[in-house]
Design a protein around this motif. Structure first.
Motif, PDB file in Angstrom:
ATOM      1  N   ALA A 197       0.831  -1.179   0.016  1.00  0.00           N
ATOM      2  CA  ALA A 197       0.101  -0.062   0.056  1.00  0.00           C
ATOM      3  C   ALA A 197       0.930   1.147   0.049  1.00  0.00           C
ATOM      4  CB  ALA A 197      -0.908   0.235   0.997  1.00  0.00           C
ATOM      5  N   GLU A 198       2.005   1.124   0.488  1.00  0.00           N
ATOM      6  CA  GLU A 198       3.090   2.539   0.485  1.00  0.00           C
ATOM      7  C   GLU A 198       3.733   2.501  -1.013  1.00  0.00           C
ATOM      8  OE1 GLU A 198       5.987   1.380   3.438  1.00  0.00           O
ATOM      9  OE2 GLU A 198       4.506   1.717   5.188  1.00  0.00           O
ATOM     10  N   ASN A 199       3.683   1.593  -1.889  1.00  0.00           N
ATOM     11  CA  ASN A 199       4.191   1.857  -3.251  1.00  0.00           C
ATOM     12  C   ASN A 199       3.078   2.424  -4.308  1.00  0.00           C
ATOM     13  OD1 ASN A 199       6.839   0.820  -2.236  1.00  0.00           O
ATOM     14  ND2 ASN A 199       6.157  -1.262  -2.860  1.00  0.00           N
ATOM     15  N   ALA A 200       3.923   3.095  -5.393  1.00  0.00           N
ATOM     16  CA  ALA A 200       3.121   3.667  -6.176  1.00  0.00           C
ATOM     17  C   ALA A 200       1.807   2.882  -7.025  1.00  0.00           C
ATOM     18  CB  ALA A 200       3.943   4.049  -7.298  1.00  0.00           C
ATOM     19  N   PRO A 201       0.869   3.104  -6.615  1.00  0.00           N
ATOM     20  CA  PRO A 201      -0.553   2.613  -7.427  1.00  0.00           C
ATOM     21  C   PRO A 201      -0.445   2.598  -8.704  1.00  0.00           C
ATOM     22  CG  PRO A 201      -1.298   4.086  -5.617  1.00  0.00           C
ATOM     23  CD  PRO A 201       0.390   4.457  -5.711  1.00  0.00           C
ATOM     24  N   LEU A 202      -0.109   3.376  -9.370  1.00  0.00           N
ATOM     25  CA  LEU A 202       0.081   3.691 -10.904  1.00  0.00           C
ATOM     26  C   LEU A 202       1.145   2.315 -11.358  1.00  0.00           C
ATOM     27  CD1 LEU A 202      -0.064   7.465 -11.782  1.00  0.00           C
ATOM     28  CD2 LEU A 202      -2.097   5.754 -11.690  1.00  0.00           C
ATOM     29  N   THR A 203       2.159   2.327 -10.685  1.00  0.00           N
ATOM     30  CA  THR A 203       3.108   1.178 -10.947  1.00  0.00           C
ATOM     31  C   THR A 203       2.645  -0.229 -10.907  1.00  0.00           C
ATOM     32  OG1 THR A 203       5.055   2.652 -10.311  1.00  0.00           O
ATOM     33  CG2 THR A 203       5.146   0.161 -10.504  1.00  0.00           C
ATOM     34  N   HIS A 235       1.577  12.899 -11.114  1.00  0.00           N
ATOM     35  CA  HIS A 235       2.008  13.635  -9.986  1.00  0.00           C
ATOM     36  C   HIS A 235       3.119  12.740  -9.280  1.00  0.00           C
ATOM     37  CE1 HIS A 235       1.990  13.765  -5.526  1.00  0.00           C
ATOM     38  NE2 HIS A 235       2.005  15.152  -6.075  1.00  0.00           N
ATOM     39  N   ASP A 236       2.714  11.641  -9.276  1.00  0.00           N
ATOM     40  CA  ASP A 236       3.194  10.466  -8.517  1.00  0.00           C
ATOM     41  C   ASP A 236       4.762  10.235  -9.067  1.00  0.00           C
ATOM     42  OD1 ASP A 236       1.347  10.070  -6.603  1.00  0.00           O
ATOM     43  OD2 ASP A 236       0.883   7.904  -7.182  1.00  0.00           O
ATOM     44  N   TYR A 237       5.019  10.472 -10.392  1.00  0.00           N
ATOM     45  CA  TYR A 237       6.375  10.460 -10.852  1.00  0.00           C
ATOM     46  C   TYR A 237       7.191  11.343 -10.467  1.00  0.00           C
ATOM     47  CZ  TYR A 237       9.934  10.009 -14.435  1.00  0.00           C
ATOM     48  OH  TYR A 237      11.237   9.870 -15.024  1.00  0.00           O
ATOM     49  N   ILE A 238       6.724  12.566 -10.336  1.00  0.00           N
ATOM     50  CA  ILE A 238       7.364  13.687  -9.953  1.00  0.00           C
ATOM     51  C   ILE A 238       7.619  13.411  -8.213  1.00  0.00           C
ATOM     52  CG2 ILE A 238       7.183  16.401  -9.378  1.00  0.00           C
ATOM     53  CD1 ILE A 238       5.207  16.553 -11.785  1.00  0.00           C
ATOM     54  N   GLU A 239       6.633  13.106  -7.554  1.00  0.00           N
ATOM     55  CA  GLU A 239       6.822  13.045  -6.048  1.00  0.00           C
ATOM     56  C   GLU A 239       7.985  11.670  -5.842  1.00  0.00           C
ATOM     57  OE1 GLU A 239       6.438  12.354  -1.868  1.00  0.00           O
ATOM     58  OE2 GLU A 239       6.043  13.952  -3.309  1.00  0.00           O
ATOM     59  N   GLY A 240       7.824  10.825  -6.600  1.00  0.00           N
ATOM     60  CA  GLY A 240       8.774   9.840  -6.505  1.00  0.00           C
ATOM     61  C   GLY A 240      10.224  10.250  -6.925  1.00  0.00           C
ATOM     62  N   PHE A 244      13.323  10.748  -3.878  1.00  0.00           N
ATOM     63  CA  PHE A 244      14.490  10.126  -3.833  1.00  0.00           C
ATOM     64  C   PHE A 244      15.708  11.355  -3.546  1.00  0.00           C
ATOM     65  CE2 PHE A 244      18.256   9.303  -6.472  1.00  0.00           C
ATOM     66  CZ  PHE A 244      18.590   7.811  -5.852  1.00  0.00           C
ATOM     67  N   LYS A 245      15.473  12.496  -4.193  1.00  0.00           N
ATOM     68  CA  LYS A 245      16.500  13.657  -3.908  1.00  0.00           C
ATOM     69  C   LYS A 245      16.566  13.999  -2.498  1.00  0.00           C
ATOM     70  CE  LYS A 245      15.954  15.510  -8.624  1.00  0.00           C
ATOM     71  NZ  LYS A 245      15.378  16.834  -9.199  1.00  0.00           N
ATOM     72  N   ASP A 246      15.276  13.876  -1.851  1.00  0.00           N
ATOM     73  CA  ASP A 246      15.132  14.533  -0.611  1.00  0.00           C
ATOM     74  C   ASP A 246      15.608  13.289   0.410  1.00  0.00           C
ATOM     75  OD1 ASP A 246      14.234  16.912  -1.641  1.00  0.00           O
ATOM     76  OD2 ASP A 246      12.019  16.501  -1.052  1.00  0.00           O
ATOM     77  N   LYS A 247      15.774  12.081   0.086  1.00  0.00           N
ATOM     78  CA  LYS A 247      16.112  10.868   0.877  1.00  0.00           C
ATOM     79  C   LYS A 247      14.908  10.954   1.970  1.00  0.00           C
ATOM     80  CE  LYS A 247      20.975  11.535   0.340  1.00  0.00           C
ATOM     81  NZ  LYS A 247      22.395  11.451   1.093  1.00  0.00           N
ATOM     82  N   ARG A 251       5.124  10.113  -0.992  1.00  0.00           N
ATOM     83  CA  ARG A 251       4.103  10.078  -0.502  1.00  0.00           C
ATOM     84  C   ARG A 251       3.059   9.998  -1.873  1.00  0.00           C
ATOM     85  NH1 ARG A 251       6.574  13.676   2.771  1.00  0.00           N
ATOM     86  NH2 ARG A 251       5.967  15.234   1.525  1.00  0.00           N
ATOM     87  N   PHE A 252       2.614   8.792  -2.095  1.00  0.00           N
ATOM     88  CA  PHE A 252       1.904   8.600  -3.658  1.00  0.00           C
ATOM     89  C   PHE A 252       0.512   8.590  -3.500  1.00  0.00           C
ATOM     90  CE2 PHE A 252       5.691   5.649  -4.244  1.00  0.00           C
ATOM     91  CZ  PHE A 252       6.344   6.595  -5.132  1.00  0.00           C
TER      92      PHE A 252
END
Length: 255
Positions: A197-203, A235-240, A244-247, A251-252
């Motif tokens: 449930a924590e992973n990207a739903p679209l993926t 949006h989720d691709y941008i968020e992912g 990653f950059k923010d370590k 939040r998908f």
């Protein structure tokens, strides 16, 4: 009291077959309700993963044979019944969210179809499996048989269907019918469902669509390409990427 219970908490929906006095045997009405329920999950953003289980000591003993005289007494009724069974199984199979069957006790006949329709099957060591169609002069449906073949291969599928014999969780794991044995199947299913449930739903939706299409030998490439493009423009691709950059954990939103 409903024969099917639904509890949705923290993105994990738990669907419970609830006729413990009948080992959760599935009625004609329940097949139809399951189809409607899992179709509705597709459009519900509050549901990120789904667990299917049974109340009491069993997943399900399968279709409620005691009602067959009333609901499956002749050829036309049998055809309508099979349509309802396949609709339920295919709604579970096709829902874009990850699905996990938590299995204890009996998982027989039509209940095996429900379990096979899920993405994952976690069973307790005392679970018992089998498809007794050959003891009833019923040909197991095309959709269910295709799922069985995809999981265990032709030879094992023939053994299961021709013999109508039951088999235990160890055998089920060996042949690929289930993918895990756990001391508490429902607890293990919750752990996996929460993780997914924590992973990207679209993926997950895209991967599931492509993998199911490959398993059935009928992948819709145009539809798969649309899912790939939707994820790339989301949006989720941008968020992912930003997470990653923010370590930090992403939040998908599923969009």
């Amino acid at each position: 009291m409903s024969d099917i219970l639904v509890d949705n908490k923290d993105g994990v929906a738990v669907v419970t077959l609830s006729r413990p006095a009948s080992r959760n045997a599935v009625t004609y009405a329940m097949w139809r309700q399951l189809a409607d329920l899992f179709r509705a999950f597709d459009g519900d953003p509050s549901v990120r993963s789904i667990i299917l289980t049974g109340a009491g000591n069993d997943f399900s003993a399968g279709a409620d044979i005691l009602e067959f005289d009333a609901v499956r007494g002749d050829l036309e009724d049998s055809k309508a019944y099979e349509v309802a069974v396949d609709a339920a199984g295919d709604a579970i199979y096709q829902v874009s969210k990850p699905t996990i069957a938590a299995l204890r006790g009996y998982c027989l006949g039509g209940a095996a179809h429900l379990a096979m329709s899920c993405d994952f099957r976690i069973a307790e060591s005392r679970a018992i499996f089998g498809i007794p169609a050959a003891r009833l002069s019923i040909v197991y449906g095309i959709s269910a048989t295709r799922k069985l073949y995809s999981l265990v291969g032709a030879t094992e599928a023939k053994r299961i269907l021709f013999s109508a014999k039951r088999f235990d969780a160890g055998k089920a794991l060996d042949i690929g019918f289930i993918d895990e044995i756990a001391e508490d199947a429902l607890s293990a299913a919750h752990d996996r469902a929460a993780e997914l449930a924590e992973n990207a739903p679209l993926t997950i939706a895209g991967a599931k669509f492509i993998l199911n299409g490959c398993a059935r030998g009928a992948l819709d490439h145009a539809a798969a390409d649309r899912l790939i493009d939707e994820a790339s423009a989301s949006h989720d691709y941008i968020e992912g990427r930003q997470a990653f950059k923010d370590k930090r954990s992403p939040r998908f939103l599923g969009q």
